[in-house]
Enzyme design. Structure first.
Site, PDB file in Angstrom:
ATOM      1  N   LYS A  41       0.842  -1.206   0.000  1.00 62.23           N
ATOM      2  CA  LYS A  41       0.000   0.000   0.000  1.00 62.23           C
ATOM      3  C   LYS A  41       0.877   1.256   0.000  1.00 62.23           C
ATOM      4  O   LYS A  41       0.657   2.176  -0.783  1.00 62.23           O
ATOM      5  CB  LYS A  41      -0.897  -0.018   1.245  1.00 62.23           C
ATOM      6  CG  LYS A  41      -1.540   1.308   1.570  1.00 62.23           C
ATOM      7  CD  LYS A  41      -2.442   1.219   2.784  1.00 62.23           C
ATOM      8  CE  LYS A  41      -1.826   1.643   4.091  1.00 62.23           C
ATOM      9  NZ  LYS A  41      -1.483   3.058   4.217  1.00 62.23           N
ATOM     10  N   ASN A  42       1.877   1.271   0.884  1.00 66.18           N
ATOM     11  CA  ASN A  42       2.672   2.485   1.048  1.00 66.18           C
ATOM     12  C   ASN A  42       3.635   2.727  -0.108  1.00 66.18           C
ATOM     13  O   ASN A  42       4.330   3.747  -0.142  1.00 66.18           O
ATOM     14  CB  ASN A  42       3.442   2.449   2.371  1.00 66.18           C
ATOM     15  CG  ASN A  42       2.506   2.640   3.552  1.00 66.18           C
ATOM     16  OD1 ASN A  42       1.330   2.936   3.376  1.00 66.18           O
ATOM     17  ND2 ASN A  42       3.033   2.476   4.760  1.00 66.18           N
ATOM     18  N   ARG A  56      -8.960  -0.357   4.575  1.00 64.31           N
ATOM     19  CA  ARG A  56      -8.076   0.665   3.992  1.00 64.31           C
ATOM     20  C   ARG A  56      -6.751   0.062   3.556  1.00 64.31           C
ATOM     21  O   ARG A  56      -6.088   0.604   2.664  1.00 64.31           O
ATOM     22  CB  ARG A  56      -7.777   1.775   5.028  1.00 64.31           C
ATOM     23  CG  ARG A  56      -8.876   2.797   5.179  1.00 64.31           C
ATOM     24  CD  ARG A  56      -8.393   3.982   6.005  1.00 64.31           C
ATOM     25  NE  ARG A  56      -7.032   4.299   5.655  1.00 64.31           N
ATOM     26  CZ  ARG A  56      -6.044   4.566   6.518  1.00 64.31           C
ATOM     27  NH1 ARG A  56      -6.279   4.599   7.799  1.00 64.31           N
ATOM     28  NH2 ARG A  56      -4.828   4.833   6.094  1.00 64.31           N
ATOM     29  N   ARG A 116      -4.495  10.404   3.924  1.00 67.95           N
ATOM     30  CA  ARG A 116      -3.328  11.234   4.196  1.00 67.95           C
ATOM     31  C   ARG A 116      -2.368  11.257   3.010  1.00 67.95           C
ATOM     32  O   ARG A 116      -1.748  12.287   2.719  1.00 67.95           O
ATOM     33  CB  ARG A 116      -2.602  10.717   5.443  1.00 67.95           C
ATOM     34  CG  ARG A 116      -1.394  11.560   5.741  1.00 67.95           C
ATOM     35  CD  ARG A 116      -0.671  11.186   6.983  1.00 67.95           C
ATOM     36  NE  ARG A 116       0.640  11.784   6.992  1.00 67.95           N
ATOM     37  CZ  ARG A 116       0.906  13.015   7.371  1.00 67.95           C
ATOM     38  NH1 ARG A 116      -0.058  13.793   7.775  1.00 67.95           N
ATOM     39  NH2 ARG A 116       2.124  13.495   7.322  1.00 67.95           N
ATOM     40  N   ARG A 135       0.584  14.271  13.171  1.00 69.30           N
ATOM     41  CA  ARG A 135       0.950  14.131  11.770  1.00 69.30           C
ATOM     42  C   ARG A 135       1.014  15.451  11.009  1.00 69.30           C
ATOM     43  O   ARG A 135       0.271  15.679  10.049  1.00 69.30           O
ATOM     44  CB  ARG A 135       0.003  13.160  11.064  1.00 69.30           C
ATOM     45  CG  ARG A 135      -0.123  11.854  11.787  1.00 69.30           C
ATOM     46  CD  ARG A 135      -0.789  10.804  10.969  1.00 69.30           C
ATOM     47  NE  ARG A 135       0.123  10.155  10.060  1.00 69.30           N
ATOM     48  CZ  ARG A 135      -0.159   9.038   9.418  1.00 69.30           C
ATOM     49  NH1 ARG A 135      -1.318   8.480   9.547  1.00 69.30           N
ATOM     50  NH2 ARG A 135       0.722   8.485   8.621  1.00 69.30           N
ATOM     51  N   PRO A 136       1.898  16.351  11.420  1.00 71.89           N
ATOM     52  CA  PRO A 136       2.043  17.613  10.687  1.00 71.89           C
ATOM     53  C   PRO A 136       2.708  17.395   9.325  1.00 71.89           C
ATOM     54  O   PRO A 136       3.238  16.310   9.064  1.00 71.89           O
ATOM     55  CB  PRO A 136       2.950  18.435  11.603  1.00 71.89           C
ATOM     56  CG  PRO A 136       3.699  17.442  12.412  1.00 71.89           C
ATOM     57  CD  PRO A 136       2.849  16.214  12.515  1.00 71.89           C
ATOM     58  N   ILE A 137       2.684  18.418   8.475  1.00 79.25           N
ATOM     59  CA  ILE A 137       3.366  18.292   7.174  1.00 79.25           C
ATOM     60  C   ILE A 137       4.390  19.421   6.990  1.00 79.25           C
ATOM     61  O   ILE A 137       4.729  19.783   5.872  1.00 79.25           O
ATOM     62  CB  ILE A 137       2.372  18.227   5.986  1.00 79.25           C
ATOM     63  CG1 ILE A 137       1.423  19.424   5.978  1.00 79.25           C
ATOM     64  CG2 ILE A 137       1.594  16.935   5.984  1.00 79.25           C
ATOM     65  CD1 ILE A 137       0.685  19.558   4.650  1.00 79.25           C
ATOM     66  N   ASP A 138       4.874  19.948   8.117  1.00 75.87           N
ATOM     67  CA  ASP A 138       5.838  21.055   8.043  1.00 75.87           C
ATOM     68  C   ASP A 138       7.108  20.682   7.268  1.00 75.87           C
ATOM     69  O   ASP A 138       7.653  21.498   6.521  1.00 75.87           O
ATOM     70  CB  ASP A 138       6.197  21.531   9.464  1.00 75.87           C
ATOM     71  CG  ASP A 138       6.677  20.388  10.342  1.00 75.87           C
ATOM     72  OD1 ASP A 138       6.062  19.304  10.306  1.00 75.87           O
ATOM     73  OD2 ASP A 138       7.676  20.569  11.066  1.00 75.87           O
ATOM     74  N   CYS A 172      -5.400   7.852   9.135  1.00 80.17           N
ATOM     75  CA  CYS A 172      -5.609   7.270  10.463  1.00 80.17           C
ATOM     76  C   CYS A 172      -5.411   8.320  11.541  1.00 80.17           C
ATOM     77  O   CYS A 172      -4.478   9.127  11.470  1.00 80.17           O
ATOM     78  CB  CYS A 172      -4.584   6.160  10.700  1.00 80.17           C
ATOM     79  SG  CYS A 172      -5.174   4.549  10.271  1.00 80.17           S
ATOM     80  N   ASP A 194       4.161   0.615  12.079  1.00 78.30           N
ATOM     81  CA  ASP A 194       2.965   0.005  11.487  1.00 78.30           C
ATOM     82  C   ASP A 194       2.755  -1.447  11.926  1.00 78.30           C
ATOM     83  O   ASP A 194       1.750  -2.068  11.566  1.00 78.30           O
ATOM     84  CB  ASP A 194       3.029   0.082   9.954  1.00 78.30           C
ATOM     85  CG  ASP A 194       2.776   1.502   9.454  1.00 78.30           C
ATOM     86  OD1 ASP A 194       2.394   2.364  10.260  1.00 78.30           O
ATOM     87  OD2 ASP A 194       2.967   1.736   8.247  1.00 78.30           O
TER      88      ASP A 194
HETATM   89  C1  UD1 Z   1       4.439   6.774   6.344  1.00 78.83           C
HETATM   90  C2  UD1 Z   1       3.527   5.593   6.138  1.00 78.83           C
HETATM   91  C3  UD1 Z   1       2.929   5.144   7.463  1.00 78.83           C
HETATM   92  C4  UD1 Z   1       4.037   4.884   8.474  1.00 78.83           C
HETATM   93  C5  UD1 Z   1       4.985   6.080   8.579  1.00 78.83           C
HETATM   94  C6  UD1 Z   1       6.198   5.820   9.440  1.00 78.83           C
HETATM   95  C7  UD1 Z   1       2.685   5.915   3.893  1.00 78.83           C
HETATM   96  C8  UD1 Z   1       1.521   6.174   3.027  1.00 78.83           C
HETATM   97  N1  UD1 Z   1       2.479   5.943   5.200  1.00 78.83           N
HETATM   98  O1  UD1 Z   1       3.607   7.817   6.876  1.00 78.83           O
HETATM   99  O2  UD1 Z   1       2.168   3.962   7.234  1.00 78.83           O
HETATM  100  O3  UD1 Z   1       3.453   4.670   9.732  1.00 78.83           O
HETATM  101  O4  UD1 Z   1       5.469   6.432   7.267  1.00 78.83           O
HETATM  102  O5  UD1 Z   1       6.902   4.727   8.994  1.00 78.83           O
HETATM  103  O6  UD1 Z   1       3.772   5.646   3.413  1.00 78.83           O
HETATM  104  N2  UD1 Z   1       6.456  14.455  10.816  1.00 78.83           N
HETATM  105  C9  UD1 Z   1       6.575  15.797  11.123  1.00 78.83           C
HETATM  106  N3  UD1 Z   1       6.462  16.703  10.101  1.00 78.83           N
HETATM  107  C10 UD1 Z   1       6.253  16.329   8.816  1.00 78.83           C
HETATM  108  C11 UD1 Z   1       6.139  14.947   8.523  1.00 78.83           C
HETATM  109  C12 UD1 Z   1       6.250  14.037   9.553  1.00 78.83           C
HETATM  110  O7  UD1 Z   1       6.767  16.173  12.271  1.00 78.83           O
HETATM  111  O8  UD1 Z   1       6.185  17.195   7.936  1.00 78.83           O
HETATM  112  C13 UD1 Z   1       6.551  13.466  11.925  1.00 78.83           C
HETATM  113  C14 UD1 Z   1       5.228  12.720  12.120  1.00 78.83           C
HETATM  114  O9  UD1 Z   1       4.359  13.433  12.965  1.00 78.83           O
HETATM  115  C15 UD1 Z   1       5.696  11.437  12.735  1.00 78.83           C
HETATM  116  C16 UD1 Z   1       7.039  11.183  12.050  1.00 78.83           C
HETATM  117  O10 UD1 Z   1       7.455  12.447  11.531  1.00 78.83           O
HETATM  118  O11 UD1 Z   1       5.919  11.602  14.106  1.00 78.83           O
HETATM  119  C17 UD1 Z   1       7.004  10.137  10.973  1.00 78.83           C
HETATM  120  O12 UD1 Z   1       6.134  10.524   9.970  1.00 78.83           O
HETATM  121  P1  UD1 Z   1       6.379  10.161   8.442  1.00 78.83           P
HETATM  122  O13 UD1 Z   1       7.619   9.349   8.287  1.00 78.83           O
HETATM  123  O14 UD1 Z   1       6.254  11.408   7.652  1.00 78.83           O
HETATM  124  O15 UD1 Z   1       5.134   9.230   8.151  1.00 78.83           O
HETATM  125  P2  UD1 Z   1       4.127   9.305   6.935  1.00 78.83           P
HETATM  126  O16 UD1 Z   1       4.872   9.609   5.673  1.00 78.83           O
HETATM  127  O17 UD1 Z   1       2.970  10.135   7.301  1.00 78.83           O
END
Ligand code: UD1
Length: 418
Positions: free
Chosen positions: A22-23, A397, A92, A121-124, A116, A305
């Site tokens: 999926k990922n 999902r 997401r 889960r910020p996107i900064d 989920c 995961d």
């Molecule tokens: C991806 C996976 C998810 C998995 C996660 C960690 C997909 C579709 N999803 O999610 O299944 O659980 O990797 O292996 O591939 N963070 C920030 N700022 C950001 C982005 C992330 O602070 O801009 C933090 C998040 O809050 C979290 C950590 O970084 O604590 C890891 O997140 P990230 O690696 O980005 O996970 P996803 O890409 O959302």
């Protein structure tokens, strides 16, 4: 919403073929709009997250065709730089569209993504990486507006190796002018798969799987046919189920090193594991001993995961396990449901102390998120008596036909459609 009825107590025997990850499929679908030639992705799992991503592609103007398990994407007439808010809230991974839509249209509009409910889960990190490539970002009324007449390669250091941010920056950099370097990049195998996919389209990306990724911008990308990697989280889920229930299963279709951290723990629990090429054979008596400490960390560490599913196994192992969740803040919601089955779990912030009990008993429980839902199924398979696992929309999902795959292994599980 559909539910499972599970009669616990059966050992599991047989073979599991894993679905495509999926990922991996989600960012590959986002990447498919980087060319206006045809993209064919084989083995696309029919899970809700993928269906939502396909809907997003449809709404930005792509023509989509399904041929058995293949999806053919033709984005020649893609016109919209707006990612529909309604679908973004469901998924997401819609955030990956930001990088590829920017490459294609030089602007993008997206609302804050959903998925989920497992933490902030910020996107900064995504946004600051894109800014370094020359993107102007304006956040107003719950929407993120991005614009860049030119995307220009840059040296980017991520404060944390975020999977999504690494993928998004790669997608925005493949056709940027000059060279982009991502330092402290995520090392997850899905990023290696994205690199292979993009390079097969004519991109120049190297270093994925390591901490530094280098992307040389190219002018054009072309169509391709591609089979994504196997799903390490799905594989891990069935391995944990068999370890907990006892039995012997063979899991096919993934690179075994992608689940090495889990296999290491399962061996410590007392399981016997043999690896041959892309095949893992696990046998277990179902009488496991606990390991003291498990901490989730970015790849190659123990994956977040699989935290919930593995915690379900710990519930009936002899001794105690301290689980530390380092990635997401609120990933223990399933613990309250496991307690209804007799589990002994104390959660404090990012840690859970799981004291093994002799038996779990059947109960009526509700899946609150994707992997937490899988954990409840694993606990129900192990428990004495009948369990009902409600709200399968979360499990759907990420898992194709979980009940069918488990039934083939001898589990007594059926879906009630509501
Ligand atoms: C991806 C996976 C998810 C998995 C996660 C960690 C997909 C579709 N999803 O999610 O299944 O659980 O990797 O292996 O591939 N963070 C920030 N700022 C950001 C982005 C992330 O602070 O801009 C933090 C998040 O809050 C979290 C950590 O970084 O604590 C890891 O997140 P990230 O690696 O980005 O996970 P996803 O890409 O959302």
């Amino acid at each position: 919403m559909d539910k499972y009825i599970v009669e616990g107590g059966s050992k599991l025997y047989g073979k599991v073929e894993v679905q495509s990850a999926k990922n991996s499929v989600l960012p590959l679908l986002a990447a498919s709009i980087l060319t206006d030639e045809q993209v064919k992705i084989r083995g696309v799992p029919t899970i809700n997250d993928v269906e939502n991503m396909l809907r997003i592609l449809g709404e930005v103007g792509c023509k989509l065709r399904r041929q058995k398990d293949c999806v053919i994407i033709d984005s020649t007439n893609a016109i919209s730089h707006e990612i529909p808010a309604r679908l973004t809230k469901e998924l997401r991974s819609s955030v990956f569209m930001l990088g590829s839509v920017l490459t294609r249209f030089h602007r993008a509009k997206i609302s804050y993504p959903g998925g989920c409910d497992i933490g902030l889960r910020p996107i900064d990190l995504h946004l600051s990486g894109l800014k370094r490539l020359g993107v102007r970002i304006d956040e107003k009324d719950g929407f993120i507006h991005c614009e860049a007449e030119r995307l220009v390669g840059a040296d980017i250091l991520l404060d944390f190796p975020s999977v999504g941010a690494t993928e998004n920056i790669i997608l925005a950099a493949v056709k940027a002018e000059g060279i982009t370097v991502i330092r402290n990049a995520a090392k997850e195998p899905e990023i290696v798969d994205l690199q292979s996919f993009l390079n097969a389209m004519g991109a120049r990306v190297r270093g994925a799987g390591g901490g530094t990724i280098v992307i040389e911008g190219v002018k054009r990308l072309h169509g391709l046919e591609y089979t994504p990697m196997g799903d390490r989280i799905e594989a891990g889920t069935y391995l944990i189920a068999a370890a907990s229930c006892g039995g012997e299963i063979e899991v096919n279709g993934l690179s075994c090193e992608n689940v090495a951290a889990l296999l290491h723990k399962l061996r410590e629990n007392g399981c016997k594991i043999h690896i041959k090429n892309d095949k893992i054979v696990l046998s277990s008596t179902g009488e496991l001993k606990s390991v003291d400490l498990v901490e989730t960390t970015p790849f190659p560490g123990f994956p977040t995961d699989l935290q919930a599913q593995y915690s379900a196994l710990c519930c009936t192992a002899s001794g105690s396990t301290l689980m530390v969740e380092n990635l997401f803040e609120t990933r223990y919601r399933y613990a309250a449901e496991l307690k209804r089955m007799g589990a002994d779990i104390t959660v404090r912030g990012r840690t859970a102390l799981i004291r093994g009990v002799k038996k779990l008993h059947g109960a009526s429980v509700t899946a609150g998120d994707l992997r937490g839902g899988a954990a409840l199924v694993i606990a129900a398979l192990k428990a004495e008596g009948q369990s009902v696992v409600m709200d399968l929309s979360h499990i759907d999902r990420g898992y194709v036909d979980m009940e069918g795959k488990l039934r083939k292994l001898g589990a007594k599980i059926r879906r009630i459609k509501i």
